[in-house]
Every structure is written in structure tokens, then in C-alpha cells.
Design an enzyme around this catalytic site. Structure first.
Site, PDB file in Angstrom:
ATOM      1  N   SER A  74      -9.453   5.434  11.278  1.00 59.72           N
ATOM      2  CA  SER A  74     -10.317   6.143  12.221  1.00 59.72           C
ATOM      3  C   SER A  74     -10.330   5.481  13.598  1.00 59.72           C
ATOM      4  CB  SER A  74     -11.745   6.231  11.669  1.00 59.72           C
ATOM      5  OG  SER A  74     -11.783   7.053  10.520  1.00 59.72           O
ATOM      6  N   GLU A 108      -2.567   6.655   6.963  1.00 63.79           N
ATOM      7  CA  GLU A 108      -1.933   7.478   8.006  1.00 63.79           C
ATOM      8  C   GLU A 108      -2.684   7.387   9.342  1.00 63.79           C
ATOM      9  OE1 GLU A 108      -0.249  11.313   7.058  1.00 63.79           O
ATOM     10  OE2 GLU A 108      -0.321  10.828   4.915  1.00 63.79           O
ATOM     11  N   GLY A 109      -3.189   6.213   9.615  1.00 64.84           N
ATOM     12  CA  GLY A 109      -3.884   5.959  10.871  1.00 64.84           C
ATOM     13  C   GLY A 109      -5.383   5.885  10.670  1.00 64.84           C
ATOM     14  N   TRP A 156       0.829  -1.206   0.000  1.00 60.29           N
ATOM     15  CA  TRP A 156       0.000   0.000   0.000  1.00 60.29           C
ATOM     16  C   TRP A 156       0.868   1.264   0.000  1.00 60.29           C
ATOM     17  CZ3 TRP A 156      -4.427  -1.761  -1.347  1.00 60.29           C
ATOM     18  CH2 TRP A 156      -4.918  -2.961  -0.807  1.00 60.29           C
TER      19      TRP A 156
END
Length: 384
Positions: A370, A367-368, A161
Site C-alpha cells: 500500500s 504486487e506492491g 515469497w
């Protein structure tokens, strides 16, 4: 015309307002009918265009200027504005910053001098190689190894990814060097493209056209001087970079939401239903009110986090997590309402609202995710 009243908020100075005007004018003229059918080629064209407009200079520090720093509010203004005009342009800009964030924040003078002029000028594309098949949200579980061998490290493992994965010229890569278990045994490296034992040819297709790829490393040798920071600093470096750029993801979501709101306002003003404009219906007004509320609340959280970082806060993990969680989740809600208000046109392939619907979903993951942001917020809040 997008609402620009937020620029009068005290988070900004005249430099930021001038930047917002410049980027919006440039984007309106240049980001028209961008061909997304070949995202790799499109990103390379967009990076060149962004460089010619001198917008990439904001993605990294200027190694020739000792006072240079990343201005997070500027990064957020740029991402919000670009996302409102074209999602792939936002992606191309964002990756130049994220991919070199560790070099800007923690690189040696030699590392900065070698790579940052290239990425700031668009002569080199960058990538941030953190995620693996078994360690996306769980960064401490990274399995890729970097084994010391004399004056080199030998890389073995894979990443997946990875944005810009198949087209980047330089990668910031995180691997296990083994100083300690878990997060304390990771280190960060600068890895140029094209090294023996490094393959980036496997593309990954996703719902919105972005250049993603799987990276594999087998006995890939890099000089020991390629390490960013010290052995075992990798987790801290990765989190510090995300601390800066997580707010900008929220800003991109805000840009998508603003565009969806703008398109919806135009739609309900022009479309008649039951002998009157759609905007006269109370149910429609309720949708517009919810959308406007979500946009303004997101903007407040985004620019609070960015302002705090620019004011010198060492860490803004809680504020950045709040901004990313709220802005991405609620942009999804805003865009879903826009699809509903557009009826059949909202799901017609090629319509701006349909493309926004596909663009927004990934921002709630990368980027993290939810759910991870909720963990960050809870832990930070309980520790206060």
C-alpha cells in the site's frame, strides 16, 4: 445474493455480463467446502477444475490467434467472483495469469507456443519469481544474477515469497544481467522446474493457506533463448505485467469485501438484539452504509483501471495503483466491520468471516504494498 448491479455500468459489454453469470454459477456449484489443509494439493486440484471449465483460457493470449489479447475486465470479473466464493480458487486462477503475463506480453512466438497452451489448459502451473529477501518493493535492488556463458545464462541467488513456488512447472524469473546499474540492468527469463542447481523445496507458511516457497539457484544453467525480450528489459517487463495484474488484485479484494458485506447483511437481518433485529440499530446501519460505500467506490476504481487498459491505454500505473490501494485497504475495513458484527462467530476458526480476515491482509502487501502504491500515485500525479 451479491449485488450485481455494477454489471450494468458502461465499463462492460454483454460478453462480460455473460462471463460473470457463468463464473458465478460454476463457482456456486463447484467451490463448496474446498479443503485448504494442504494448499499445494488444493491448488493443483483447483487449476484442473478451472481448466475443465475453460476459465484458464482467459489467463493468457492464444498463441494460435494473432488477434488474441488479455482482457483485463474479464480477469477482474473472474478474480472478484472467485474470491467471493473461495480465496484459494482465486489464488490458483491468478497465478496462471501472473506467472505467464510476461510471456503473453513480450514472449517470442516460440516461447508463447511452447508454454501458453500448457498453462491455459492447466497442464502446467506457473509462477512469477520477482521478490527477494532484500528487494520486495524495491525491484531495482534485485541481487540475483544471470551470467552469460556462451549459449547459456547461469543463475545464482534466491527468490522468496514466491506464490506457487513449490509446485510450479514454469517460472518467469527476474535477475541481474548487468547492462547498467539498478533497474536498467535486469532481465527476464523463462525457467522450467527441476533444473540442476534449482531448489524450490522450502515452503513458507502464512496466515492464509497459500503455496509459497523460497527458491535457490546455484550454478543453474538455462539456454540464452529463455530470455524474454532483450537484455536489460526486465524492469520494464515486470512493471508492464504488474500494470495489468495489479487491477486484478484489487478485484480479488473487492470480491472478499462483497462476501463480507453479504454475510453481514444476512447476520444483522437474522440476529436479534434488545428485542429487535440488529439491522434496526442505527449503529449497525452506519456500519452497513460504510461497508456498501467502500465496496462501490472500490468497484468503480477497479473497473475504471481495467476499462482504460482494455481501451488501449499504454500504461495505467496511476489508475491501477489507485484501485489496488483503495480496494485492498478498504476491503480490510469492510471485513473488520463484518467480524465486529458477527461477534464471537467472527473470530471462530473456520467461519467464513474469520477466513476472509486472514485472506485479505496479504493483498495489501503483494504486487506492491500500500505504501508503494502511494508513491506511484504521487509521482504520476505530480508529473501530470
Amino acid at each position: 445474493m451479491a449485488d450485481r448491479s455494477f454489471l450494468d455500468w458502461p465499463f462492460f459489454d454483454d460478453t462480460h455480463r455473460a462471463l460473470a453469470d457463468h463464473v458465478d454459477t460454476w463457482a456456486a456449484a463447484e467451490l463448496v467446502d474446498i479443503d485448504h489443509s494442504n494448499p499445494e494439493a488444493a491448488c493443483q486440484v483447483l487449476v484442473k477444475a478451472l481448466a475443465e471449465a475453460d476459465l484458464l483460457s482467459l489467463t493468457a493470449i492464444d498463441p494460435a490467434d494473432p488477434s488474441s489479447r488479455l482482457d483485463v475486465r474479464s480477469l477482474c470479473i473472474l478474480r472478484e467472483t472467485l474470491a467471493r466464493h473461495d480465496g484459494l480458487a482465486d489464488f490458483a486462477f491468478a497465478m496462471q495469469g501472473l506467472g505467464t503475463g510476461a510471456i503473453s506480453l513480450f514472449g517470442t512466438p516460440e516461447q508463447k507456443a511452447e508454454w501458453l497452451p500448457l498453462t491455459r489448459s492447466g497442464k502446467a502451473l506457473s509462477a512469477f519469481a520477482l521478490s527477494e529477501p532484500a528487494s520486495g518493493s524495491d525491484v531495482a535492488n534485485i541481487g540475483m544474477t544471470a551470467r552469460r556463458d556462451g549459449d547459456h545464462y547461469v543463475l545464482d541467488g534466491e527468490k522468496t515469497w514466491i506464490s506457487n513456488g513449490s509446485i510450479a512447472d514454469v517460472y518467469t524469473l527476474f535477475a541481474r544481467t548487468g547492462e547498467a546499474p539498478g533497474a536498467k540492468g535486469l532481465s527476464a527469463f523463462i525457467v522450467p522446474a527441476g533444473l540442476p542447481g534449482f531448489d524450490a523445496s522450502e515452503r513458507i507458511d502464512v496466515v492464509a493457506p497459500h503455496p509459497l516457497a523460497r527458491l535457490t539457484f546455484s550454478g543453474c544453467r538455462i539456454p540464452a533463448s529463455s530470455m524474454i525480450g532483450k537484455p536489460g528489459d526486465g524492469f520494464r517487463i515486470a512493471m508492464s505485467v504488474l500494470d495489468v495484474f495489479r487491477s486484478t488484485v484489487a478485484a480479488a479484494a473487492l470480491g472478499f469485501a462483497r462476501r463480507a458485506l453479504d454475510e453481514s447483511i444476512k447476520r444483522v437481518a437474522e440476529r436479534e438484539l434488545f428485542g429487535a433485529p440488529m439491522s434496526a440499530l442505527q449503529m449497525v446501519q452506519g456500519h452497513i452504509a460504510d461497508m456498501a460505500l467502500d465496496v462501490d467506490a472500490s468497484a468503480l476504481l477497479v473497473y475504471r483501471a481495467a476499462w482504460l487498459k482494455d481501451m488501449g491505454a499504454p500504461r495505467v500505473s496511476r489508475e491501477a495503483a489507485m484501485a489496488k490501494l483503495y480496494a485492498t485497504d478498504h476491503a480490510q475495513d469492510v471485513i473488520d466491520k463484518a467480524v465486529q458484527l458477527h461477534g464471537g462467530d467472527g473470530v471462530r476458526k473456520g467461519h467464513i468471516v474469520e477466513s476472509l480476515y486472514r485472506e485479505i491482509r496479504a493483498l495489501r502487501i503483494y504486487e506492491g504494498a500500500s505504501d508503494v502504491q502511494k508513491v506511484v500515485i504521487a509521482r504520476q500525479t505530480l508529473a501530470m
